[in-house]
Design a protein around this motif. Structure first.
Motif: not given
Length: 357
Positions: A233-258
């Motif tokens: 949890q702590i590492i994700l809080d301190s290091c996460s940022q939005l980076t999308i390298e894979g595929e996300i279809d039109a029916t999916s929702k991605v929010s926050g630092r993923v």
């Protein structure tokens, strides 16, 4: 200046995972715990690193971590045949260390602070030993230091019934070559080990210059499931940022630092960060909630997961009730029959197959 990282031990508090793997290679935010220590040491300018390994897990540590090129370091692997204590680990590393001062870092620890100030104090004051300390709420569970107003260490006590302070030994130390003589003059403790605290106390008793450095940020010993989840949890809080390298279809929702790794597919799913997802994963009809880490080659179908760590190649299928606070081992399979319970919490070892009925 050199460094040694201790990466042996049996990891009994993280079983069943550590029946089949090294505890220092269990991932936090999809990176082995051991690697955080290596990166911290290299960031402080130390590139000659010895890793203490055991016969049981040494091969896996070597195969996963390599020769140090990926870190900008040169790694030497040093076998400790039996777990005979931290001071014994220093003893077997003496041919590698020679007369060089060195950092000793426990490989299952995570600390927020950089080592630079720690190293600067050791060098500028020409110390014989410097111990990193952290305030804790339950000092009876740790090795504890008694220090004076100037930070000089007066006494070290292992798990005291009446602690002289709430300052616990973190598991990061700096030593001059004087520590080798100290280790040569101590005897095994009641549990049959050469204790590093006894060696440091030997220096203190002979008026050697032993100082402390108090950690202001967080410190995590990842030896238990809940500690590992807290670290994630702590590492994700301190290091996460939005980076999308894979595929996300039109029916999916991605929010926050993923972070979604290359080759991964997100199908009809909701992902709410901070979350990290490795490479070549398939996530279909799922909810992935905050503070989840999902390693490479994982398959999740009809699953609802939050605040959990899923290791490489695991499969979770057909579980729509929320899985929380869980640690699921590499290549494990978890699936559910039509009659479903209301809530589930797991710690599942590598290569397991569990069906909920």
């Amino acid at each position: 200046m050199k460094a040694i990282i201790l990466s042996g031990g049996k990891g009994t508090r993280l079983r069943p995972l550590t029946y089949t793997g090294a505890k220092q290679l269990v991932p936090v935010a999809n990176k082995p715990i051991l690697w955080y220590g290596i990166e911290s040491i290299v960031a402080a300018g130390i590139t000659e690193i010895g890793i203490i390994i055991s016969p049981e897990t040494g091969g896996e540590v070597k195969a996963k971590t390599g020769n140090g090129d990926r870190f900008g370091a040169r790694i030497t692997y040093i076998m400790q045949d039996k777990p005979l204590g931290l001071a014994h680990a220093v003893k077997v590393a003496q041919p590698f260390l020679g007369d060089s001062p060195f950092v000793m870092y426990l490989g299952d620890n995570l600390v927020e602070s950089q080592l630079d100030m720690f190293l600067s104090k050791f060098q500028s004051q020409q110390l014989d030993a410097l111990t990193l300390l952290c305030e804790v709420e339950n000092p009876t569970a740790f090795g504890v230091a008694k220090v004076d107003a100037q930070g000089r260490v007066l006494q070290l006590i292992e798990k005291p019934k009446n602690p002289p302070s709430n300052l616990a030994l973190v598991g990061v130390y700096l030593f001059s070559a004087e520590i080798h003589q100290a280790i040569a003059n101590i005897q095994p403790s009641a549990r049959g080990e050469l204790e590093i605290t006894d060696a440091i106390q030997y220096l203190i008793d002979r008026q050697q210059n032993v100082q402390s450095f108090q950690l202001k940020g967080w410190w995590l010993d990842t030896g238990k499931k809940d500690d590992l989840l807290a670290a994630n949890q702590i590492i994700l809080d301190s290091c996460s940022q939005l980076t999308i390298e894979g595929e996300i279809d039109a029916t999916s929702k991605v929010s926050g630092r993923v972070h979604i790794g290359s080759g991964s597919r997100i199908i009809n799913s909701t992902i709410r960060g901070p979350v990290t997802i490795g490479n070549n994963c398939t996530i279909k009809n799922c909810f992935i909630g905050p503070y989840s880490s999902i390693a490479d080659d994982t398959t999740l179908v009809d699953a609802d997961i939050e605040h959990s760590v899923i290791l490489q190649g695991a499969k979770v299928v057909g579980i729509q009730q929320r899985i929380v606070d869980s640690l699921i081992g590499a290549r494990a399979t978890l699936q559910v029959a039509p009659q479903r319970p209301k809530a589930m919490r797991f710690m599942i070892g590598d290569d397991s197959h569990i069906e909920i009925i």
